[in-house]
Write a protein that holds these residues in place. Sequence first.
Motif, mmCIF file in Angstrom:
data_model
loop_
_atom_site.group_PDB
_atom_site.id
_atom_site.type_symbol
_atom_site.label_atom_id
_atom_site.label_comp_id
_atom_site.label_asym_id
_atom_site.label_seq_id
_atom_site.Cartn_x
_atom_site.Cartn_y
_atom_site.Cartn_z
ATOM 1 N N ILE A 45 13.470 -23.371 17.093
ATOM 2 C CA ILE A 45 12.723 -22.960 15.940
ATOM 3 C C ILE A 45 12.230 -21.708 15.534
ATOM 4 C CG2 ILE A 45 12.210 -25.586 15.729
ATOM 5 C CD1 ILE A 45 9.302 -24.989 16.503
ATOM 6 N N TRP A 46 12.698 -20.733 16.659
ATOM 7 C CA TRP A 46 12.244 -19.305 16.538
ATOM 8 C C TRP A 46 12.405 -18.898 15.007
ATOM 9 C CZ3 TRP A 46 9.014 -16.605 19.516
ATOM 10 C CH2 TRP A 46 8.933 -15.267 19.290
ATOM 11 N N GLN A 47 13.730 -18.825 14.710
ATOM 12 C CA GLN A 47 13.951 -18.148 13.496
ATOM 13 C C GLN A 47 13.496 -19.039 12.262
ATOM 14 O OE1 GLN A 47 15.556 -15.280 13.314
ATOM 15 N NE2 GLN A 47 15.671 -14.898 15.466
ATOM 16 N N GLU A 48 13.494 -20.204 12.378
ATOM 17 C CA GLU A 48 13.057 -20.973 11.124
ATOM 18 C C GLU A 48 11.632 -20.556 10.958
ATOM 19 O OE1 GLU A 48 14.040 -25.251 10.967
ATOM 20 O OE2 GLU A 48 14.311 -25.061 13.183
ATOM 21 N N GLU A 223 9.738 -16.874 2.314
ATOM 22 C CA GLU A 223 9.395 -18.294 2.069
ATOM 23 C C GLU A 223 9.964 -19.294 3.172
ATOM 24 O OE1 GLU A 223 10.198 -19.601 -1.871
ATOM 25 O OE2 GLU A 223 8.980 -18.036 -2.697
ATOM 26 N N ILE A 224 8.906 -20.241 3.609
ATOM 27 C CA ILE A 224 9.698 -21.355 4.334
ATOM 28 C C ILE A 224 9.018 -22.493 3.704
ATOM 29 C CG2 ILE A 224 9.741 -19.963 6.493
ATOM 30 C CD1 ILE A 224 6.964 -21.292 7.574
ATOM 31 N N ASP A 225 10.030 -23.594 4.227
ATOM 32 C CA ASP A 225 9.540 -25.002 3.712
ATOM 33 C C ASP A 225 10.259 -25.824 4.915
ATOM 34 O OD1 ASP A 225 9.569 -27.404 2.624
ATOM 35 O OD2 ASP A 225 10.750 -26.917 1.094
ATOM 36 N N LEU A 226 9.085 -26.063 5.484
ATOM 37 C CA LEU A 226 9.387 -26.805 7.050
ATOM 38 C C LEU A 226 8.473 -28.078 7.373
ATOM 39 C CD1 LEU A 226 9.547 -23.530 9.457
ATOM 40 C CD2 LEU A 226 11.284 -24.997 8.609
ATOM 41 N N PRO A 227 9.039 -28.914 8.061
ATOM 42 C CA PRO A 227 8.137 -30.209 8.215
ATOM 43 C C PRO A 227 7.122 -29.788 9.143
ATOM 44 C CG PRO A 227 10.730 -30.471 8.854
ATOM 45 C CD PRO A 227 10.385 -29.118 8.772
ATOM 46 N N SER A 269 4.628 -18.787 1.759
ATOM 47 C CA SER A 269 5.117 -17.618 1.143
ATOM 48 C C SER A 269 4.525 -16.164 1.766
ATOM 49 C CB SER A 269 4.920 -17.438 -0.218
ATOM 50 O OG SER A 269 5.600 -18.373 -1.084
ATOM 51 N N GLY A 270 5.285 -15.400 2.072
ATOM 52 C CA GLY A 270 4.589 -14.046 2.949
ATOM 53 C C GLY A 270 5.529 -12.955 2.615
ATOM 54 N N HIS A 271 5.267 -12.040 3.582
ATOM 55 C CA HIS A 271 6.064 -10.789 3.427
ATOM 56 C C HIS A 271 6.280 -10.288 4.726
ATOM 57 C CE1 HIS A 271 7.449 -8.149 0.074
ATOM 58 N NE2 HIS A 271 7.533 -7.152 1.079
ATOM 59 N N MET A 272 7.560 -10.061 5.208
ATOM 60 C CA MET A 272 7.940 -9.513 6.506
ATOM 61 C C MET A 272 7.890 -7.968 6.265
ATOM 62 S SD MET A 272 8.974 -10.009 9.568
ATOM 63 C CE MET A 272 9.855 -11.625 9.727
ATOM 64 N N ASP A 273 7.285 -7.267 7.276
ATOM 65 C CA ASP A 273 7.106 -5.875 7.232
ATOM 66 C C ASP A 273 7.429 -5.215 8.780
ATOM 67 O OD1 ASP A 273 6.468 -3.132 7.033
ATOM 68 O OD2 ASP A 273 4.786 -3.593 5.656
ATOM 69 N N VAL A 274 8.517 -4.679 8.864
ATOM 70 C CA VAL A 274 8.949 -4.200 10.451
ATOM 71 C C VAL A 274 9.138 -2.737 10.303
ATOM 72 C CG1 VAL A 274 9.562 -6.454 10.918
ATOM 73 C CG2 VAL A 274 11.268 -4.693 10.223
#
Length: 285
Positions: A45-48, A223-227, A269-274
């Motif tokens: 589930i790492w990438q999810e 955005e993720i939508d996970l159980p 909802s979030g924001h990836m910043d690398v």
Amino acid sequence: MTDNMFDPQYWDDAWHEVRKTSILQKTQNDDPDRWERFYDNVSSIWQEMVGDKWVLSQKVVDLFIREGLVSMNSTAIDVGCGPGMLAMSLALKGVRTTAIDSSIGMIDCLKSEISKHGIQGVTPKLVDWDQYQPDFLHNLAVAGFFPQAMTPSGLCRLESWSRSHCALIIGTGKEVFSFKSRLWKKLMDKPLPHGGRHLTCAFNYLMACGRSPNLIHLSWPVEIDLPLETVANYYRNYFQIFGKSTQEVEEAMKTELSEYLKNGFYLLSGHMDVAVIWWSSQNAS
């Protein structure tokens, strides 16, 4: 401690202080088996947990190609590859990639994804990076979110595997989802450590060593939508590293994450910043 900011020792000392005061670094040093179990248990589930699992790797590979770090038929080694999205994205662009990790769960996920998508050109290896020595120097040696590379000796080891370029993919200190900071504060009774100091030390150490590193930030909405159980499973395993029980984690999630739970799914909802740092290896001709 030297006060000369142009002396590599200045940034070596500064980095040492960052690691010494970090609970993340302390647990990685004192009980690496806990981290190994975490990676094994959450590999599927790492990438999810970061949204679309291909976005980061595709953005990074596009950057590598645009900057001339890799091209068709060049070679790369992906250190601490995890489930292998970067390695597979490189392979899809014709880069023959060796992907190494010490987590059997992560390597098994990579092998499964390779088979599922019929991807050629990736060689997964279940190895400890401290003991591994590649058969040849690669065009690119890259470490993404790999703590062991985040030291002067780690950078030196990474560079020793490249005949052309090296790269780091590292967080900027901004969390993808704000609730993680709330969850950490609730369970650990202290603020979440700020990871951006590693970025500062890595870049400036390379500068002081005369490597002329390049730096670019990549960011995009997530955005993720996970159980519920998927998210709970991830954080139960994560906080076990720090001695927190399943009950403690689940109670904290009820109080801190309830507003994100809809019909048994977490909608986030979030924001990836690398940041991506790359430089020419001393082995480069």
